[in-house]
Write an enzyme that holds these catalytic residues in place. Sequence first.
Site, PDB file in Angstrom:
ATOM      1  N   SER A 199      10.241   5.247   3.343  1.00 33.52           N
ATOM      2  CA  SER A 199       9.217   4.475   4.038  1.00 33.52           C
ATOM      3  C   SER A 199       8.267   5.397   4.803  1.00 33.52           C
ATOM      4  O   SER A 199       8.716   6.269   5.557  1.00 33.52           O
ATOM      5  CB  SER A 199       9.930   3.540   5.019  1.00 33.52           C
ATOM      6  N   ALA A 200       6.941   5.206   4.616  1.00 29.39           N
ATOM      7  CA  ALA A 200       5.955   6.139   5.186  1.00 29.39           C
ATOM      8  C   ALA A 200       5.911   6.131   6.716  1.00 29.39           C
ATOM      9  O   ALA A 200       5.635   7.157   7.332  1.00 29.39           O
ATOM     10  CB  ALA A 200       4.576   5.820   4.627  1.00 29.39           C
ATOM     11  N   HIS A 201       6.202   4.966   7.328  1.00 28.48           N
ATOM     12  CA  HIS A 201       5.999   4.906   8.785  1.00 28.48           C
ATOM     13  C   HIS A 201       7.046   5.679   9.578  1.00 28.48           C
ATOM     14  O   HIS A 201       6.950   5.810  10.800  1.00 28.48           O
ATOM     15  CB  HIS A 201       5.887   3.458   9.272  1.00 28.48           C
ATOM     16  N   THR A 237      -1.766  -5.667  -6.458  1.00 29.93           N
ATOM     17  CA  THR A 237      -2.859  -4.692  -6.331  1.00 29.93           C
ATOM     18  C   THR A 237      -2.414  -3.556  -5.415  1.00 29.93           C
ATOM     19  O   THR A 237      -1.888  -3.788  -4.334  1.00 29.93           O
ATOM     20  CB  THR A 237      -4.120  -5.390  -5.757  1.00 29.93           C
ATOM     21  N   CYS A 324      15.231  -2.767  14.316  1.00 30.84           N
ATOM     22  CA  CYS A 324      15.169  -3.975  13.498  1.00 30.84           C
ATOM     23  C   CYS A 324      16.160  -5.041  13.951  1.00 30.84           C
ATOM     24  O   CYS A 324      15.979  -6.203  13.684  1.00 30.84           O
ATOM     25  CB  CYS A 324      15.445  -3.634  12.039  1.00 30.84           C
TER      26      CYS A 324
HETATM   27  C1  LIG Z   1      17.897   3.562   7.376  1.00 28.68           C
HETATM   28  C2  LIG Z   1      16.811   2.560   7.236  1.00 28.68           C
HETATM   29  N1  LIG Z   1      16.700   1.862   6.091  1.00 28.68           N
HETATM   30  C3  LIG Z   1      15.735   0.949   5.910  1.00 28.68           C
HETATM   31  C4  LIG Z   1      14.805   0.679   6.890  1.00 28.68           C
HETATM   32  C5  LIG Z   1      13.723  -0.328   6.625  1.00 28.68           C
HETATM   33  O1  LIG Z   1      12.488   0.318   6.460  1.00 28.68           O
HETATM   34  P1  LIG Z   1      11.105  -0.496   6.437  1.00 28.68           P
HETATM   35  O2  LIG Z   1      10.696  -0.666   7.844  1.00 28.68           O
HETATM   36  O3  LIG Z   1      10.142   0.384   5.694  1.00 28.68           O
HETATM   37  O4  LIG Z   1      11.350  -1.756   5.722  1.00 28.68           O
HETATM   38  C6  LIG Z   1      14.884   1.374   8.110  1.00 28.68           C
HETATM   39  C7  LIG Z   1      13.959   1.057   9.218  1.00 28.68           C
HETATM   40  O5  LIG Z   1      14.333   1.024  10.372  1.00 28.68           O
HETATM   41  C8  LIG Z   1      15.906   2.345   8.282  1.00 28.68           C
HETATM   42  O6  LIG Z   1      16.018   3.037   9.413  1.00 28.68           O
END
Ligand SMILES: Cc1ncc(COP(=O)(O)O)c(C=O)c1O
Length: 387
Positions: A199-201, A237, A324
């Site tokens: 994931s880029a962020h 897209t 999350c």
């Molecule tokens: C280990 C791990 N997997 C997956 C994700 C999910 O990434 P995304 O925010 O790009 O959905 C995260 C984000 O906190 C993460 O730390």
Amino acid sequence: MRKVYLDYAATTPVDSRVIKAMKPYFDEKFGNSMSLHSLGIEAKKALENSRKTVAKFIKAKPEEIIFTGSATESINSVLKGVAFANKKRGKHIITSSIEHHAVLETCKWLEKQGFEITYLPVDKDGFINLIQLENSIRKDTILVSIMHANNEIGTIETLKDIGTVCSNHDAYFHTDGVQTFGKIPIDVKKMNIDLLSVSAHKFYGPKGVGATFIRKGVKIEPLLHGGGHEFGLRSSTSNVAGIVGMAKAVELRKKEMTSESKRLRKLRDSLIKGVLKIENSHLNGHPKTRLPNNANFWFNFIEGESLVVELSSHGIYGSTGSACSSDTLEPSHVLLAIGLKHEEAHGSLRLSLGKYTNKADINYVLGVLPNIVKRLRKISPFKGRWK
Ligand SMILES: Cc1ncc(COP(=O)(O)O)c(C=O)c1O
């Protein structure tokens, strides 16, 4: 007041050089990469150059990189896509008990669709046991999904060995590389990785852009059907500006990763050393085999949430577990899996460092934290048990 951001594992600020690289793709070069005119061709070129950059970084081929909208999407696509494409061969999947919710919740959903999931336990540092993994693989095991490094406690799994076990037993190996990509080297060939989600962020790129590495030959069904973008594996897209941003962030990580990780390890170790001077404080995760930027503690007789709020009022931004899941009051499944009791897991604090963290920031935290801990313990409902 001083501001100290120590939540880089949750997300990172976008590097100004990344913003600069992305900017033209929002306005003057806004074309759809599927269009046949020159604006479209320009966008397509940028898309394919970005694919090459990401592929090269992990020693993959460009056609093995699929751009997505997030790591959560990549993970869902991999687990569901491999499960449904290979269900005639078997319906058994192995994962670990400390995976991110993106993996665990997808596995739970697959269980409802008739797949069987084995959740491997981990030891007190967060490592899976390789022998246990090997013993769990069956004839009908189609996929093993073990994260590269844990987002909460930072422990880095022995990926190469896990990959070897999987390839010896003909099971696909997927790893969630969200926390390691751009921090420590990943070589999909040497590590025997078949599928990888990133994931880029998490490495100074934009939010809403992810990538999946899918080794050539892996049987997988697409999650999104439509116009056939991304080799038919992810219709929609293309987010060219975001993808260009991700590739720029990769380019920068390639140049800066080694020296940056070395600098962060030093800062992390001085932070850990300083925090552990606080009475009844403990480190979660392996002391050495951990992400260069991760420190995770638990403190007796304290609620992690109050600690995070108190720290925030002093300009220090940390987290109790993974961002999350911080809106639930359940203790972290990762901390419970490494053997902490509920009340211990509730007293956790994750501080994750990044490229704008410096020595003065660490000193500031070490000056502020002991007093906050002391104050919170005074008002703790457990204080009768606190000497
Ligand atoms: C280990 C791990 N997997 C997956 C994700 C999910 O990434 P995304 O925010 O790009 O959905 C995260 C984000 O906190 C993460 O730390």
